[in-house]
Design a protein around this motif. Structure first.
Motif, short mmCIF file in Angstrom:
data_model
loop_
_atom_site.label_atom_id
_atom_site.label_comp_id
_atom_site.label_asym_id
_atom_site.label_seq_id
_atom_site.Cartn_x
_atom_site.Cartn_y
_atom_site.Cartn_z
N ARG A 84 -30.85 -40.66 25.69
CA ARG A 84 -31.92 -39.74 26.04
C ARG A 84 -32.97 -40.22 24.94
N ASN A 85 -34.08 -39.79 25.44
CA ASN A 85 -35.39 -39.64 24.55
C ASN A 85 -35.56 -38.25 23.94
N THR A 86 -34.80 -37.16 24.60
CA THR A 86 -35.06 -35.94 23.90
C THR A 86 -33.68 -35.72 23.92
N TYR A 87 -33.24 -34.90 22.57
CA TYR A 87 -32.18 -34.13 22.49
C TYR A 87 -32.29 -32.51 21.92
N ILE A 88 -31.70 -31.75 22.51
CA ILE A 88 -31.62 -30.19 21.96
C ILE A 88 -30.41 -29.81 21.51
N SER A 89 -30.57 -29.17 20.09
CA SER A 89 -29.03 -28.75 19.70
C SER A 89 -29.44 -27.08 19.57
N PHE A 90 -28.21 -26.40 19.77
CA PHE A 90 -28.20 -24.94 19.61
C PHE A 90 -26.80 -24.67 18.84
N ALA A 91 -26.98 -23.96 17.73
CA ALA A 91 -25.74 -23.71 16.73
C ALA A 91 -25.79 -22.53 16.12
N PRO A 92 -24.80 -21.53 16.16
CA PRO A 92 -24.81 -20.48 15.37
C PRO A 92 -24.55 -20.96 13.81
N GLY B 158 -24.99 -8.67 -5.28
CA GLY B 158 -24.52 -10.05 -5.61
C GLY B 158 -24.04 -11.02 -4.37
N LEU B 159 -23.51 -9.91 -3.42
CA LEU B 159 -22.83 -10.67 -2.26
C LEU B 159 -23.71 -10.57 -0.97
N THR B 160 -24.49 -11.71 -0.50
CA THR B 160 -25.10 -11.47 0.80
C THR B 160 -24.68 -12.27 1.84
N LEU B 161 -24.78 -11.85 2.98
CA LEU B 161 -24.26 -12.39 4.33
C LEU B 161 -25.45 -12.81 5.09
N ASP B 162 -25.85 -14.16 5.63
CA ASP B 162 -26.85 -14.35 6.76
C ASP B 162 -26.09 -14.65 7.82
N VAL B 163 -26.44 -14.17 9.09
CA VAL B 163 -26.03 -14.76 10.27
C VAL B 163 -27.30 -14.91 11.09
N GLY B 164 -27.08 -16.25 11.89
CA GLY B 164 -28.56 -16.51 12.72
C GLY B 164 -28.04 -17.52 13.64
N ILE B 165 -29.30 -18.06 14.20
CA ILE B 165 -28.96 -19.54 15.22
C ILE B 165 -29.91 -20.21 14.63
N SER B 166 -29.78 -21.57 14.77
CA SER B 166 -30.48 -22.68 14.39
C SER B 166 -30.69 -23.62 15.75
N THR B 167 -31.89 -23.95 16.22
CA THR B 167 -32.23 -24.66 17.34
C THR B 167 -33.05 -26.13 16.90
N HIS B 168 -32.81 -26.99 17.39
CA HIS B 168 -33.84 -28.33 17.25
C HIS B 168 -34.19 -28.97 18.55
N LYS B 169 -35.35 -29.46 18.73
CA LYS B 169 -35.78 -30.26 19.74
C LYS B 169 -36.24 -31.63 19.26
N ARG B 170 -35.56 -32.58 19.49
CA ARG B 170 -35.75 -34.03 18.78
C ARG B 170 -36.08 -34.89 19.79
N LYS B 171 -37.34 -35.52 19.58
CA LYS B 171 -38.12 -36.23 20.59
C LYS B 171 -38.30 -38.02 20.00
N HIS C 195 -32.92 -52.06 11.92
CA HIS C 195 -33.79 -51.29 12.76
C HIS C 195 -33.20 -49.86 13.09
N LEU C 196 -34.10 -48.94 12.88
CA LEU C 196 -33.87 -47.31 12.95
C LEU C 196 -34.83 -46.79 14.02
N ASP C 197 -34.24 -46.15 15.01
CA ASP C 197 -34.92 -45.24 16.12
C ASP C 197 -35.21 -43.98 15.52
N TYR C 198 -36.37 -43.55 15.11
CA TYR C 198 -36.61 -42.26 14.59
C TYR C 198 -37.07 -41.32 15.69
N PHE C 199 -36.74 -40.06 15.48
CA PHE C 199 -36.94 -38.82 16.29
C PHE C 199 -37.70 -37.87 15.54
N LYS C 200 -38.75 -37.27 16.21
CA LYS C 200 -39.57 -36.16 15.68
C LYS C 200 -38.66 -34.96 15.85
N ASP C 201 -39.01 -34.05 14.90
CA ASP C 201 -37.93 -32.85 14.94
C ASP C 201 -38.88 -31.59 15.07
#
Length: 728
Positions: free
Chosen positions: A519-527, A490-503, A470-476
């Motif tokens: 919880r029923n809702t989880y939030i992530s914040f990641a450089p 030829g050398l590229t640098l990407d810098v940013g942030i990634s956020t997810h809200k999963r219910k 049994h797997l409890d799925y979350f929407k993203d």
């Protein structure tokens, strides 16, 4: 009397021999020398032609020429489905014949780089801005190359051509005073990648004077005739005239197209005549010889300027086409009946349903979308079922080649009953350094949390079965912000942030004693930091915009992300590392090898998090692969992608024509290429997962069949089909 009779017999015999041995000069200065049996063999001539072809192919390293092109279109039959044909101009009611003329500057630089600048264009096709690339490829033919058009047809003078063609020496002739051979060729197998025709080869130098080849490429039949320069002249190894007759047939639509192209060379640079340059640092900038767009700053559209440069006269039929066009264009003689507003509205709705459409917004930009009713937007696989997608594109070009792109995309998976959407926006504010701001918003794949990972790890491989777990799925829902900059070529640098809200899909009614943990809702914040490196990257500058081309080395990508607890109500700490390497190697003769290797891991995890890799996911496709099937795992259940904190994967695809299918089927003309697939993944409970497949590509669809095994045991057989019509 007997002597007179004998003399008459002798004269009769001589006359008879003379009639059977024509010596009068034929068409285009061609004289047949030796009919019947020849002392020279076909194989000996072909051996010389094939031997010298690689030398002659690369002998010309640079040329500048003026190109005149004339095309006539005759519509035999048409219906509403003609709207599906890409780059098709708008047809007029009651008009069956169209004419177009153009005059251009053409600059060639090795290897196979063409700069086409339009100078004059006129004709009976309204709002036409010049010939497209899919038409120009028929006039950029190098008769000495192993492939024609340039990678769609196998040339009869390639090193391995004898495997696919049979040859015959038709005649030994005098070609403009010099001895030459007329050799015909035809394919041993029926295939769209083989052609039938003949070539005239000069004796001793073994260069080609003429080549005629006919065949079928995708949705049309064509007949090309290439006339080369004279022996001893600077244009000996270059074409001076192209003639092409094409017959198009698609879903009840039939029309014929006739093209003529004439070349007047201004300068030709031959490799053996160029002084050997001093050894210097290799230059990867191909700007001087690589331009994709026509020069739209200064070209004319009137008949006066084309008449000044036209090298051949118009035929009476072509003159009549012009006369009819200008008579109907005269508003005093031709006034179309105005349409009712309801008819206009219904017509616009019809265009949106079955045609690619572009909405031009003055001073704002343009929006382009594919038709809403289009089977080419569908794909099917045994594991994912039927999927439908639709994409819109908004573009706005600013001064300095700065560009704003907004691309919304929607889709629906009928098996998973899952609707997905995404909006990507890019603003290239410094195109010379490929510096841009990116935002990506959408809903991701359904995913289960890391709480289950330890439980999965404890289950023995022998009894592991996802269907019994049994797997409890979350929407993203995710938002990604990123800044990219090419530090050096030829050398590229990407810098940013990634956020997810999963219910949670099904909200739990259980009241946990530790609400911070469950919880029923989880939030992530990641450089996030991403480094991409392609050694020896070739490129060109289109104005102020840098366009990367190719490299003989693979692209290496390192992706790092660090989840931080407490920022914007985020929960859980984690760290993600991923490495990816991918490359496409051309093996010649329409053969290619693709490979991809990657690995990734989640480390330093605290509390609950979600294993969501970037390069190892169900929807992620590699860059630059020629089909939408290779480079991913077709039979692997989507639940495996989130089942482990680490993975190692690899994929290989080999693509070639005439691989296996001709061994079992006689008629394979509709198959453009065949592919062999192999992929493997190593992770907990998959030691290893292996997948092998075989696929074919046609001009309408790609299909692949795959077999997989898990831990040394057979798993399943699956397949996938994607539609490719007009996309090649």
């Amino acid at each position: 009397m007997e002597r007179l009779t004998c003399l008459r017999h002798i004269l009769g015999i001589l006359l008879w021999i003379t009639l059977l041995t024509p010596t009068a000069r034929g068409i285009n200065g061609i004289t047949q020398l030796h009919p019947g049996n020849y002392t020279v063999s076909t194989d000996s001539i072909l051996k010389q032609v094939i031997f010298y072809a690689p030398l002659y192919e690369s002998l010309v390293i640079d040329y500048k020429a003026e190109m005149y092109m004339k095309s006539r279109v005759y519509i035999r039959k048409r219906n509403h489905l003609i709207r599906y044909i890409p780059s098709m101009f708008k047809l007029k009611k009651g008009v069956r014949e169209y004419l177009l003329e153009s005059y251009s500057d053409l600059h060639f630089t090795e290897p196979n780089i063409y700069d086409h600048k339009l100078r004059v264009i006129t004709g009976t096709i309204d709002r036409f801005r010049g010939p497209k690339g899919n038409v120009l490829q028929y006039f950029n033919v190098n008769v000495y190359s192993p492939t024609l058009l340039p990678t769609k047809l196998l040339s009869p003078v390639s090193a391995s051509a004898k495997k696919y063609y049979s040859y015959r020496l038709d005649s030994v002739i005098k070609y403009k005073g010099e001895k030459a051979y007329r050799i015909s060729f035809e394919p041993k197998k029926r295939s769209y990648q083989l052609v039938k025709g003949y070539m005239i080869v000069s004796d001793n130098v073994w260069s080609i004077r003429e080549m005629q080849f006919s065949g079928r490429s995708e949705y049309l039949r064509f007949d090309n005739h290439v006339k080369m320069g004279e022996v001893g002249e600077k244009n000996e190894f270059l074409p001076v005239r192209y003639d092409m007759n094409a017959h198009f047939k698609f879903l009840g639509n039939k029309f014929d197209v006739n093209f003529i192209a004439l070349f007047n060379y201004k300068s030709i640079d031959i490799k053996e005549k160029r002084a050997r340059p001093k050894k210097q640092k290799e230059d990867y900038d191909l700007t001087d010889s690589y331009t994709l767009k026509c020069d739209t700053i200064s070209y004319y559209t009137d008949t006066f300027h084309i008449a000044k440069v036209r090298p051949i006269e118009l035929t009476p039929l072509e003159k009549n086409i012009y006369e009819d066009y200008y008579i109907k264009k005269d508003t005093t003689l031709y006034k179309p009946k105005p349409k009712k507003s309801s008819q206009v509205f219904l017509g616009q709705i019809g265009d949106m349903l079955i045609d690619n459409y572009t909405i031009d917004l003055a001073q704002v930009g343009s929006v382009k979308a594919s038709p809403l009713i289009n089977p080419l937007l569908l794909d099917y696989s045994g594991t994912n079922g039927i999927s439908y997608k639709q994409e819109f594109k908004y573009n706005r070009l600013f001064s300095g080649d700065r560009l704003l792109r907004i691309v919304p995309r929607i889709g629906y998976n009928f098996k998973q009953k899952e609707f997905y959407w995404r909006v990507k926006a890019d603003y290239d504010y410094w195109p010379r350094k490929r510096a841009a701001l990116h935002i990506n918003i959408g809903n991701g794949n359904r995913i289960y949390s890391s709480q289950i990972l330890d439980e999965l790890k404890e289950i023995p491989d022998s009894v592991f079965n996802f269907n019994k777990i049994h797997l409890d799925y979350f929407k993203d829902f995710y938002v990604e912000l990123r800044h990219s900059l090419e530090i050096t070529n030829g050398l590229t640098l990407d810098v940013g942030i990634s956020t997810h809200k999963r219910k949670a899909e099904k909200k739990s009614e259980f009241v946990s004693p530790d609400p911070e943990r469950y919880r029923n809702t989880y939030i992530s914040f990641a450089p996030r930091v991403r480094i991409s490196w392609t050694p020896k990257q070739y490129y060109y500058m289109n104005g102020d915009r840098k366009i990367n081309l190719h490299s003989i080395y693979p692209t290496f990508i390192l992706d790092w992300e660090r989840g931080i607890d407490g920022v914007l109500r985020s929960t859980g700490n984690y760290e993600r590392f991923e490495f990816d390497m991918q490359h496409r190697i051309s093996l010649g003769l329409i053969r290619s090898l693709y490979y991809r290797f990657g690995c990734g891991a989640f480390t330093k995890q605290e509390n609950m998090y979600f294993v969501d890799f970037v390069n190892f996911s169900k929807n992620n496709l590699p860059i630059g692969w020629s089909d939408d099937i290779g480079g991913v795992f077709q039979n692997l259940d989507r639940r495996w992608y989130n089942s482990s904190r680490k993975y190692v994967r690899g994929n290989i695809t080999y693509e070639a024509p005439f691989l296996l299918l001709p061994l079992v089927l006689k008629n394979t003309k509709h198959v453009l290429n065949e592919r062999l697939y192999f992929g493997t993944v190593v992770m907990p409970h998959l030691n290893p997962y292996l997948e092998a497949g075989y696929g074919i590509g046609t001009h309408i669809f790609d299909v692949g069949v795959f077999a997989s095994s898990m831990n040394g045991k057979f798993d399943r057989v699956g397949f996938k089909i994607t539609f490719e019509l007009f996309n090649r």
